[in-house]
Design a protein around this motif. Sequence first.
Motif, PDB file in Angstrom:
ATOM      1  N   LEU A  30       0.840  -1.192   0.000  1.00  0.00           N
ATOM      2  CA  LEU A  30       0.000   0.000   0.000  1.00  0.00           C
ATOM      3  C   LEU A  30       0.878   1.246   0.000  1.00  0.00           C
ATOM      4  O   LEU A  30       1.764   1.388   0.845  1.00  0.00           O
ATOM      5  N   LEU A  31       0.654   2.129  -0.974  1.00  0.00           N
ATOM      6  CA  LEU A  31       1.361   3.401  -1.038  1.00  0.00           C
ATOM      7  C   LEU A  31       0.348   4.537  -0.957  1.00  0.00           C
ATOM      8  O   LEU A  31      -0.637   4.547  -1.684  1.00  0.00           O
ATOM      9  N   ILE A  32       0.607   5.471  -0.068  1.00  0.00           N
ATOM     10  CA  ILE A  32      -0.295   6.601   0.158  1.00  0.00           C
ATOM     11  C   ILE A  32       0.442   7.879  -0.232  1.00  0.00           C
ATOM     12  O   ILE A  32       1.528   8.162   0.278  1.00  0.00           O
ATOM     13  N   ASP A  33      -0.162   8.655  -1.120  1.00  0.00           N
ATOM     14  CA  ASP A  33       0.441   9.910  -1.572  1.00  0.00           C
ATOM     15  C   ASP A  33      -0.288  11.136  -1.037  1.00  0.00           C
ATOM     16  O   ASP A  33      -0.056  12.244  -1.521  1.00  0.00           O
ATOM     17  N   ASP A  34      -1.174  10.942  -0.084  1.00  0.00           N
ATOM     18  CA  ASP A  34      -1.938  12.030   0.503  1.00  0.00           C
ATOM     19  C   ASP A  34      -1.714  12.061   2.008  1.00  0.00           C
ATOM     20  O   ASP A  34      -1.379  11.032   2.608  1.00  0.00           O
ATOM     21  N   PRO A  35      -1.946  13.199   2.643  1.00  0.00           N
ATOM     22  CA  PRO A  35      -1.853  13.257   4.105  1.00  0.00           C
ATOM     23  C   PRO A  35      -2.836  12.267   4.732  1.00  0.00           C
ATOM     24  O   PRO A  35      -3.957  12.103   4.241  1.00  0.00           O
ATOM     25  N   PHE A  36      -2.403  11.622   5.804  1.00  0.00           N
ATOM     26  CA  PHE A  36      -3.269  10.655   6.476  1.00  0.00           C
ATOM     27  C   PHE A  36      -2.974  10.609   7.962  1.00  0.00           C
ATOM     28  O   PHE A  36      -1.916  11.034   8.420  1.00  0.00           O
ATOM     29  N   VAL A  37      -3.951  10.090   8.700  1.00  0.00           N
ATOM     30  CA  VAL A  37      -3.753   9.736  10.104  1.00  0.00           C
ATOM     31  C   VAL A  37      -3.830   8.221  10.191  1.00  0.00           C
ATOM     32  O   VAL A  37      -4.510   7.569   9.392  1.00  0.00           O
ATOM     33  N   LEU A  38      -3.128   7.675  11.158  1.00  0.00           N
ATOM     34  CA  LEU A  38      -3.023   6.234  11.325  1.00  0.00           C
ATOM     35  C   LEU A  38      -3.716   5.810  12.610  1.00  0.00           C
ATOM     36  O   LEU A  38      -3.562   6.460  13.646  1.00  0.00           O
ATOM     37  N   ILE A  39      -4.463   4.709  12.531  1.00  0.00           N
ATOM     38  CA  ILE A  39      -5.002   4.077  13.736  1.00  0.00           C
ATOM     39  C   ILE A  39      -4.414   2.672  13.796  1.00  0.00           C
ATOM     40  O   ILE A  39      -4.521   1.903  12.840  1.00  0.00           O
ATOM     41  N   THR A  40      -3.798   2.355  14.921  1.00  0.00           N
ATOM     42  CA  THR A  40      -3.153   1.066  15.081  1.00  0.00           C
ATOM     43  C   THR A  40      -3.529   0.433  16.420  1.00  0.00           C
ATOM     44  O   THR A  40      -4.191   1.044  17.252  1.00  0.00           O
ATOM     45  N   TYR A  41      -3.068  -0.762  16.596  1.00  0.00           N
ATOM     46  CA  TYR A  41      -3.183  -1.466  17.868  1.00  0.00           C
ATOM     47  C   TYR A  41      -1.770  -1.667  18.392  1.00  0.00           C
ATOM     48  O   TYR A  41      -0.790  -1.346  17.720  1.00  0.00           O
ATOM     49  N   THR A  42      -1.652  -2.172  19.595  1.00  0.00           N
ATOM     50  CA  THR A  42      -0.364  -2.466  20.204  1.00  0.00           C
ATOM     51  C   THR A  42      -0.281  -3.971  20.407  1.00  0.00           C
ATOM     52  O   THR A  42      -1.267  -4.597  20.795  1.00  0.00           O
ATOM     53  N   ILE A  43       0.884  -4.533  20.142  1.00  0.00           N
ATOM     54  CA  ILE A  43       1.067  -5.968  20.364  1.00  0.00           C
ATOM     55  C   ILE A  43       2.107  -6.191  21.450  1.00  0.00           C
ATOM     56  O   ILE A  43       2.894  -5.292  21.763  1.00  0.00           O
ATOM     57  N   GLY A  44       2.119  -7.415  21.975  1.00  0.00           N
ATOM     58  CA  GLY A  44       3.116  -7.774  22.976  1.00  0.00           C
ATOM     59  C   GLY A  44       3.132  -6.802  24.134  1.00  0.00           C
ATOM     60  O   GLY A  44       2.092  -6.367  24.614  1.00  0.00           O
ATOM     61  N   PHE A  45       4.314  -6.450  24.536  1.00  0.00           N
ATOM     62  CA  PHE A  45       4.479  -5.531  25.654  1.00  0.00           C
ATOM     63  C   PHE A  45       4.815  -4.139  25.145  1.00  0.00           C
ATOM     64  O   PHE A  45       5.937  -3.648  25.288  1.00  0.00           O
ATOM     65  N   GLY A  46       3.830  -3.515  24.500  1.00  0.00           N
ATOM     66  CA  GLY A  46       3.975  -2.142  24.035  1.00  0.00           C
ATOM     67  C   GLY A  46       4.678  -1.990  22.710  1.00  0.00           C
ATOM     68  O   GLY A  46       5.351  -0.992  22.483  1.00  0.00           O
ATOM     69  N   GLU A  47       4.509  -2.937  21.798  1.00  0.00           N
ATOM     70  CA  GLU A  47       5.214  -2.895  20.520  1.00  0.00           C
ATOM     71  C   GLU A  47       4.292  -2.492  19.372  1.00  0.00           C
ATOM     72  O   GLU A  47       3.099  -2.739  19.397  1.00  0.00           O
ATOM     73  N   VAL A  48       4.906  -1.895  18.356  1.00  0.00           N
ATOM     74  CA  VAL A  48       4.199  -1.550  17.126  1.00  0.00           C
ATOM     75  C   VAL A  48       4.097  -2.815  16.275  1.00  0.00           C
ATOM     76  O   VAL A  48       5.092  -3.516  16.104  1.00  0.00           O
ATOM     77  N   PRO A  49       2.917  -3.119  15.732  1.00  0.00           N
ATOM     78  CA  PRO A  49       2.795  -4.298  14.866  1.00  0.00           C
ATOM     79  C   PRO A  49       3.738  -4.211  13.666  1.00  0.00           C
ATOM     80  O   PRO A  49       3.950  -3.132  13.104  1.00  0.00           O
ATOM     81  N   GLU A  50       4.290  -5.339  13.281  1.00  0.00           N
ATOM     82  CA  GLU A  50       5.263  -5.391  12.186  1.00  0.00           C
ATOM     83  C   GLU A  50       4.691  -4.845  10.881  1.00  0.00           C
ATOM     84  O   GLU A  50       5.365  -4.107  10.159  1.00  0.00           O
ATOM     85  N   ASN A  51       3.424  -5.179  10.575  1.00  0.00           N
ATOM     86  CA  ASN A  51       2.845  -4.701   9.319  1.00  0.00           C
ATOM     87  C   ASN A  51       2.678  -3.182   9.316  1.00  0.00           C
ATOM     88  O   ASN A  51       2.803  -2.544   8.275  1.00  0.00           O
ATOM     89  N   VAL A  52       2.430  -2.593  10.468  1.00  0.00           N
ATOM     90  CA  VAL A  52       2.330  -1.134  10.574  1.00  0.00           C
ATOM     91  C   VAL A  52       3.718  -0.515  10.390  1.00  0.00           C
ATOM     92  O   VAL A  52       3.880   0.461   9.656  1.00  0.00           O
ATOM     93  N   ARG A  53       4.726  -1.105  11.031  1.00  0.00           N
ATOM     94  CA  ARG A  53       6.101  -0.615  10.851  1.00  0.00           C
ATOM     95  C   ARG A  53       6.511  -0.684   9.380  1.00  0.00           C
ATOM     96  O   ARG A  53       7.078   0.271   8.834  1.00  0.00           O
ATOM     97  N   ASP A  54       6.215  -1.808   8.739  1.00  0.00           N
ATOM     98  CA  ASP A  54       6.565  -1.975   7.325  1.00  0.00           C
ATOM     99  C   ASP A  54       5.852  -0.951   6.449  1.00  0.00           C
ATOM    100  O   ASP A  54       6.461  -0.368   5.548  1.00  0.00           O
ATOM    101  N   PHE A  55       4.570  -0.738   6.701  1.00  0.00           N
ATOM    102  CA  PHE A  55       3.799   0.239   5.942  1.00  0.00           C
ATOM    103  C   PHE A  55       4.414   1.636   6.072  1.00  0.00           C
ATOM    104  O   PHE A  55       4.549   2.374   5.085  1.00  0.00           O
TER     105      PHE A  55
END
Length: 117
Positions: A30-55
């Motif tokens: 997924l490539l985004i060329d417009d301004p955006f806000v992100l909504i995510t969840y937290t995994i493990g002990f306060g970690e960013v999900p890998e797919n969110v980091r990759d994105f």
Amino acid sequence: MLVVYDSLTGNIQRFVNKLDFKKVKIHNNLLIDDPFVLITYTIGFGEVPENVRDFLLSNHKHLKGVAASGNRNWGAYFCKAADLLSAQYNVPVIHKFELSGTKKDIDIFTQEVNNIV
């Protein structure tokens, strides 16, 4: 404003379904060329999900703010991914909400996103 999100358990999906913003779920390449806000969840002990980091590796230039869903039972780790991403990309934490949020959470999120615009 575009809302980009990922949902593991369905809570964020239920939250974004209540929003009046254009939205897109994170998927491979997924490539985004417009301004955006992100909504995510937290995994493990306060970690960013890998797919969110990759994105964000390819899309962080247009990130304007971050929000997160979580469960308060996790204490200090509640929505920690939002804090980490906020610090890493120098964007505000728009809102933190529990599970799929309430009407009040929708109102707060909407107001904060509109403040960014």
